[in-house]
Design an enzyme around this catalytic site. Structure first.
Site, PDB file in Angstrom:
ATOM      1  CE  LYS A  38      -0.113  -0.842   4.852  1.00 18.47           C
ATOM      2  NZ  LYS A  38      -1.004  -1.030   5.855  1.00 18.47           N
TER       3      LYS A  38
ATOM      4  NE  ARG B 182      -6.976   0.271  11.158  1.00 17.93           N
ATOM      5  CZ  ARG B 182      -5.845   0.715  10.515  1.00 17.93           C
ATOM      6  NH1 ARG B 182      -5.044   1.368  10.779  1.00 17.93           N
ATOM      7  NH2 ARG B 182      -5.286  -0.550  10.133  1.00 17.93           N
TER       8      ARG B 182
ATOM      9  CE1 TYR C 152      13.054  31.645   5.917  1.00 18.50           C
ATOM     10  CE2 TYR C 152      13.207  29.401   5.660  1.00 18.50           C
ATOM     11  CZ  TYR C 152      12.305  30.447   4.533  1.00 18.50           C
ATOM     12  OH  TYR C 152      12.478  30.932   3.716  1.00 18.50           O
TER      13      TYR C 152
ATOM     14  CG  MET D 267       9.027  23.947   1.077  1.00 17.11           C
ATOM     15  SD  MET D 267       8.364  25.041  -0.474  1.00 17.11           S
ATOM     16  CE  MET D 267       7.264  25.650   0.651  1.00 17.11           C
TER      17      MET D 267
END
Ligand SMILES: *Cc1c(COP(=O)(O)O)cnc(C)c1O
Length: 357
Positions: free
Chosen positions: A27, A125, A245, A298
């Protein structure tokens, strides 16, 4: 991406699980590694049964493997039975409405189409409640199809000795007895390692095939992913200057900082950055482990290479984020997450090379 390592890992688990059959869970694009490469390699190695999560993943896999048995773990979405059947995909039916819809489809078509019955044993679930599973076993001949698998999923198999695991085993063993002749499957990677009792007729490993840790404290099999990123430049940073940053990390000495071409958009989690208060992840440059400095951007990350000899780091050289002793779960631990999330987050901007298999 080392396909030979994935195949080796599957063979190791397959030998361990025998006489149970060893399937492969592919998956989420084979846990981010590329289903188009991974699934055919496993098929060539002898894997016959595959699990995906979505119908769309199943359709893609069917095109790759015309003869494999393919289960769709997320079950039957309303109205999709014709699509599943046309591609010979088997949904893991996990609720009474799903079973009713599949039964109605089979009866209308006058054909039995294989599907798994998913029973909940404590995960809460997906899956039938025990009462519903018992009712179903009493009225099996009314189903209109022959279940090809009875399955359940372990919630805590990665934590050795968790009491829920034994409770789930005992409940599943009882339920499986009510479905004689239907193959049973309980174990993911971690469950496969827990012992013979957990393996039933078929095991469903995912993470262990891909070099991740399945049970805390048990070392992973062969590692599969190596991740390198280019160094764009090396700069001298004065003592007291801050990097990146938010000025989140202040240099305690005059330092050399390598700026590397990888960021959170590539799946290097921002949580793996460093601040004055906490260290971050590490990269291997010129054979040495070096700490990341400051926040991860990023598209960029900064690495402290002050400790390396002069001239050891050059513009254009590689920094290794995964591989050479940095495992998927090491990076995950520095990112506050698990190996599964590191793998499935690997970004789309990398040049991917597949070797072996
Ligand atoms: C993802 C999944 C697996 C594989 O789990 P791993 O921990 O990666 O081995 C097996 N069964 C089900 C139902 C799953 O959702």
């Amino acid at each position: 991406m080392d396909l030979a390592a994935i195949v080796d890992n599957w063979r190791t688990l397959s030998a361990l699980a025998a006489p149970a059959q060893c399937a492969a869970v592919v998956k989420a694009d084979a846990y981010g590694l590329g289903i188009a490469e991974v699934a055919p390699a496993l098929w060539r190695a002898g894997a016959l049964t595959f699990f995906v999560a979505h119908l769309n993943e199943g359709l893609r896999l069917r095109a790759l493997l015309p003869d494999a048995v393919i289960y769709v773990l997320n079950g039957l979405m309303p109205g999709t039975a014709p699509d599943l059947v046309a591609a010979r995909l088997r949904p893991a039916l996990g609720s009474v409405p799903e079973i009713s819809e599949w039964s109605a489809f089979c009866r209308a078509a006058g054909e039995s189409h294989a599907a798994a019955i998913h029973v909940d044993t404590g995960m809460e679930r997906l899956g039938l409640s025990l009462d519903d599973a018992v009712r179903l076993s009493d009225s099996r001949r009314l189903l209109g199809f022959e279940p090809s698998l009875l399955m359940s999923h372990l919630a805590c198999a990665d934590t050795p000795g968790h009491p829920l695991t034994l409770r789930q085993l005992s409940i599943f063993t009882d339920v499986a007895r009510r479905f004689p002749g239907v193959p049973a499957s309980l174990a993911n990677s971690a469950g496969t390692l827990l012992g013979r009792d957990f393996r039933f007729d078929l095991v469903r490993p995912g993470i262990f095939l891909y070099g991740g840790v399945a049970v805390s404290g048990v070392p992973p099999l062969r590692s599969v992913v190596r991740l390198d990123a280019r160094i764009l430049q090396v700069r001298e940073v004065e003592r007291g200057a801050t990097v990146g940053y938010g000025a989140a990390q202040r240099m305690k000495r005059r330092s050399r900082i390598a700026t590397v071409c990888v960021g959170y958009a590539d799946g290097l989690f921002r949580a793996a950055g460093a601040t004055d208060a906490k260290p971050g992840a590490e990269a291997i440059i010129a054979g040495r482990r070096c700490p990341l400095v400051g926040r991860i951007s990023m598209d960029l990350a900064s690495v402290d290479v002050t400790g390396l000899p002069d001239g050891a780091v050059e513009r254009g050289a590689m920094a290794t984020l995964l591989g050479e002793g940095i495992g998927v779960d090491d990076l995950a631990a520095r990112s506050g997450t698990i190996g599964y999330e590191v793998l499935t987050s690997l970004g789309g901007r990398y040049l991917r090379r597949y070797v072996g298999g």
